[in-house]
Design a protein around this motif. Structure first.
Motif, short mmCIF file in Angstrom:
data_model
loop_
_atom_site.label_atom_id
_atom_site.label_comp_id
_atom_site.label_asym_id
_atom_site.label_seq_id
_atom_site.Cartn_x
_atom_site.Cartn_y
_atom_site.Cartn_z
N LEU A 429 -32.99 39.43 52.86
CA LEU A 429 -32.10 38.12 53.95
C LEU A 429 -32.10 37.41 51.90
O LEU A 429 -30.67 36.69 51.77
CB LEU A 429 -32.41 38.11 54.34
CG LEU A 429 -32.02 38.33 55.61
CD1 LEU A 429 -32.42 37.13 57.33
CD2 LEU A 429 -30.22 38.73 56.48
N MET A 430 -33.71 36.96 51.72
CA MET A 430 -33.27 35.98 50.43
C MET A 430 -33.07 36.46 49.27
O MET A 430 -32.92 35.67 48.58
CB MET A 430 -34.48 35.58 50.22
CG MET A 430 -35.69 34.52 51.90
SD MET A 430 -37.53 34.17 51.38
CE MET A 430 -37.15 33.49 50.23
N VAL A 431 -33.36 37.40 48.53
CA VAL A 431 -33.09 38.29 47.29
C VAL A 431 -31.24 38.42 47.79
O VAL A 431 -30.75 38.19 47.05
CB VAL A 431 -33.16 39.93 47.73
CG1 VAL A 431 -32.55 40.31 46.19
CG2 VAL A 431 -35.16 39.65 46.97
N TRP A 432 -30.80 38.66 48.65
CA TRP A 432 -29.38 38.91 49.05
C TRP A 432 -28.46 36.67 49.29
O TRP A 432 -27.25 36.89 47.96
CB TRP A 432 -28.98 39.78 50.72
CG TRP A 432 -27.06 39.72 50.00
CD1 TRP A 432 -26.42 40.64 50.04
CD2 TRP A 432 -27.08 38.59 51.55
NE1 TRP A 432 -25.42 39.91 50.64
CE2 TRP A 432 -24.72 39.02 51.10
CE3 TRP A 432 -26.96 37.21 52.08
CZ2 TRP A 432 -24.33 38.08 51.92
CZ3 TRP A 432 -26.64 36.51 52.78
CH2 TRP A 432 -24.99 36.76 52.32
N TRP A 433 -29.56 36.31 49.44
CA TRP A 433 -28.85 35.11 49.21
C TRP A 433 -28.46 34.03 47.89
O TRP A 433 -27.81 34.16 47.49
CB TRP A 433 -29.50 33.86 50.24
CG TRP A 433 -29.13 32.89 50.01
CD1 TRP A 433 -27.91 32.41 50.54
CD2 TRP A 433 -30.28 31.56 49.30
NE1 TRP A 433 -28.15 31.30 50.17
CE2 TRP A 433 -29.26 30.76 49.40
CE3 TRP A 433 -30.93 31.36 48.61
CZ2 TRP A 433 -29.11 29.32 49.36
CZ3 TRP A 433 -31.13 30.72 47.96
CH2 TRP A 433 -30.50 28.82 47.71
N MET A 434 -30.19 34.73 47.24
CA MET A 434 -30.33 34.25 45.80
C MET A 434 -28.66 35.15 44.73
O MET A 434 -28.35 33.94 43.95
CB MET A 434 -31.74 35.01 45.42
CG MET A 434 -32.70 34.14 45.73
SD MET A 434 -34.05 34.18 45.14
CE MET A 434 -34.33 33.47 43.41
N VAL A 435 -29.00 36.08 44.88
CA VAL A 435 -27.65 37.37 44.20
C VAL A 435 -26.42 36.29 44.61
O VAL A 435 -25.44 36.63 43.94
CB VAL A 435 -27.52 38.37 44.55
CG1 VAL A 435 -26.99 39.49 43.92
CG2 VAL A 435 -29.03 39.18 44.27
N ARG A 436 -26.03 36.09 45.64
CA ARG A 436 -24.61 36.01 46.40
C ARG A 436 -24.62 34.68 45.34
O ARG A 436 -23.44 33.78 45.14
CB ARG A 436 -24.34 35.79 47.87
CG ARG A 436 -23.20 35.45 48.22
CD ARG A 436 -23.22 35.01 49.62
NE ARG A 436 -21.75 34.92 50.42
CZ ARG A 436 -20.82 35.84 50.11
NH1 ARG A 436 -21.21 37.43 50.37
NH2 ARG A 436 -19.62 35.52 50.65
N ARG A 437 -25.80 33.41 45.68
CA ARG A 437 -25.77 32.46 45.15
C ARG A 437 -25.08 32.24 43.34
O ARG A 437 -24.15 32.14 42.83
CB ARG A 437 -26.56 31.61 45.56
CG ARG A 437 -27.12 29.70 44.96
CD ARG A 437 -27.26 29.34 45.07
NE ARG A 437 -27.91 27.22 44.83
CZ ARG A 437 -28.94 27.08 45.22
NH1 ARG A 437 -29.59 26.95 45.42
NH2 ARG A 437 -28.64 25.52 44.84
N ILE A 438 -25.80 33.29 42.53
CA ILE A 438 -25.93 33.30 40.93
C ILE A 438 -24.15 34.00 41.36
O ILE A 438 -23.65 33.10 40.09
CB ILE A 438 -27.20 34.24 40.65
CG1 ILE A 438 -28.20 33.60 41.11
CG2 ILE A 438 -26.90 34.65 39.72
CD1 ILE A 438 -29.53 34.88 40.56
N ARG A 439 -24.06 34.84 41.92
CA ARG A 439 -22.26 35.43 41.70
C ARG A 439 -21.63 34.71 42.21
O ARG A 439 -20.16 34.18 40.42
CB ARG A 439 -22.50 36.62 42.77
CG ARG A 439 -20.61 37.24 42.46
CD ARG A 439 -20.34 38.27 42.55
NE ARG A 439 -20.23 38.07 44.57
CZ ARG A 439 -21.06 38.74 45.19
NH1 ARG A 439 -21.01 40.20 45.46
NH2 ARG A 439 -20.34 38.55 47.09
N ARG A 440 -21.88 33.10 42.83
CA ARG A 440 -20.58 32.04 43.09
C ARG A 440 -20.66 31.03 41.69
O ARG A 440 -19.50 30.78 42.16
CB ARG A 440 -20.93 31.32 44.40
CG ARG A 440 -20.60 32.52 46.07
CD ARG A 440 -20.91 31.69 46.86
NE ARG A 440 -20.19 32.55 47.98
CZ ARG A 440 -20.07 32.11 48.73
NH1 ARG A 440 -20.93 30.59 49.53
NH2 ARG A 440 -19.93 32.52 50.14
#
Length: 446
Positions: A429-440
């Motif tokens: 969950l943490m990695v997914w959230w970080m990747v999504r934040r970087i993409r946004r």
């Protein structure tokens, strides 16, 4: 009550400011005045083509001629000059593209039974050569003003009967005759019969007749230019017809671009010829109009059995002028057709380029869509890989704590597998959230 100049304030004061061209405009009306001519007289009139440089050389030649004889030279800026040489007169005139020299000689009455134009014009070439020739000779006229004593059989001996043009002029006060052909000395002979013209009218008639012959030849200078351009225009017309026919069957951007280049090359060639001939054709029209006006001024009346000058020139000169007009019109028409063909072909090229751009954009969109899918796949793999790496770190950390007995000192047993199992979803969950934040963040930046 009458008012004087003083009453209305008129007196000495400031001079009125004149336009800088006022003097030259006023002088133009008197640039080439008529001079009286007392019958009998003989006129030798020559005209040389000159460019602006040669026109200055012509003035220098006249100035030197006058200086050598102690005569007054032309005033600065003058376009004409007249000098008296004993009983003879020399008149010089400078025009836009030619200069004229007219020698006016006294002449004895032609005895009955003898022909005018004696001695021949070749005997006067010494006088004509006293002024340096400023350019190429175009006009040479030998005009004889005589009293009305010559008979028709003498005219047939002087002129070619097949080309003889005669007319009564100035309401019958005079007659003019010529065959427009050069004599052995190269001069066109013109006979003017005086039937009571008077010196002023005779001088005006002589000058107008000389101007008719001068401007007639100048107008005809457009004919060689038209004859030179006619084959080139025909070739361009044929190539234009070939290209327009090929346009209906051409396919592909390369073929259309090649034909467009050919059309542009043809258009450039045509415009270059049209520009080069623009002055010549325009000058021919202007000279023809001057000839027409001079003929109208002398008021010709037909002599039975002979064409008037107007009729002769309409039959012989008008076709040449129509040729010049036709060539000029063909140039304009072909130029317009070339422009329309180029516009049509350019439109086709633009449409084909737009179609290629549309296909290119569609291909780019497809590649972008594939890249996005690949990016998302990579992002999923990246999340899994990073989560596995984080979980492995947590697992190693838990094992180290357990093996080091740290959990025993804390009063509980730490199961490394259980801790790792709990860390896996948290890490994902943490990695997914970080990747999504970087993409946004990247999307907001774009």
């Amino acid at each position: 009550m009458a008012l004087g100049a003083a009453d209305i304030g008129i007196g000495e004061g400031r001079a009125l400011a004149a336009h800088p061209l006022r003097a030259s405009v006023l002088a133009e009306l008197h640039a080439r005045p008529f001079f009286p001519a007392v019958t009998p007289r003989r006129f030798l009139h020559v005209a040389f083509l000159t460019d602006p440089t040669n026109a200055q050389a012509a003035r220098i030649g006249v100035e030197a001629f006058c200086a050598a004889r102690g005569l007054a030279p032309p005033v600065p800026g003058a376009k004409h000059h007249r000098v008296e040489l004993g009983g003879a007169t020399l008149r010089w005139e400078s025009h836009a593209e030619f200069s004229t020299y007219t020698w006016d000689f006294p002449s004895a009455e032609t005895p009955p039974g003898e022909l005018p134009f004696h001695p021949p014009a070749s005997s006067f070439t010494g006088a004509l050569a006293e002024i340096p020739q400023p350019g190429l000779l175009l006009v040479a006229v030998d005009l004889h003003l005589v009293a009305d004593t010559a008979e028709d059989f003498q005219l047939n001996a002087l002129f070619d009967r097949a080309s003889l043009a005669r007319a009564d002029v100035n309401d019958g006060a005079g007659e003019i005759a010529t065959d427009f052909k050069p004599d052995p000395a190269g001069f066109v002979r013109i006979l003017v019969r005086d039937r009571g013209l008077g010196p002023e009218a005779a001088g005006a008639l002589v000058q107008r007749v000389l101007e008719i012959e001068t401007y007639r030849l100048l107008a005809l200078l457009g004919l060689p230019e038209a004859q030179r351009l006619a084959p080139e225009i025909a070739r361009i017309e044929a190539q234009l017809a070939r290209l327009t026919g090929a346009m209906r069957q051409s396919e592909g951007l390369a073929a259309n671009n090649r034909m467009l280049d050919e059309l542009v090359a043809l258009s450039a060639e045509l415009e270059a010829d049209a520009t080069a001939s623009l002055f010549r054709f325009g000058a021919s029209r202007a000279y023809q109009e001057i000839v027409r006006l001079r003929l109208a001024t002398i008021r010709e009346q037909a002599v039975p059995g002979f064409p008037t000058w107007q009729q002769f020139l309409d039959r012989r000169m008008a076709p040449a002028m129509r040729t010049c007009v036709t060539v000029e019109e063909r140039q304009a028409n072909i130029s317009a057709k070339l422009a329309r063909a180029a516009d049509l072909l350019r439109t086709r090229v633009d449409v084909e380029v737009e179609q290629q751009n549309r296909d290119l954009l569609a291909s780019m969109n497809e590649r972008t869509r594939l890249q996005l899918r690949l990016q998302r796949t990579v992002e999923g793999l990246s999340v899994a890989a990073i989560s596995y790496y984080v979980a492995s770190l947590v697992h190693l950390l838990a094992e180290g704590i357990h093996e080091g007995g740290v959990d025993a000192h804390l009063g509980f047993t730490l199961d490394a597998g259980f801790v790792t199992a709990l860390a896996v979803p948290v890490a994902v969950l943490m990695v997914w959230w970080m990747v999504r934040r970087i993409r946004r963040a990247h999307e907001d930046h774009d």
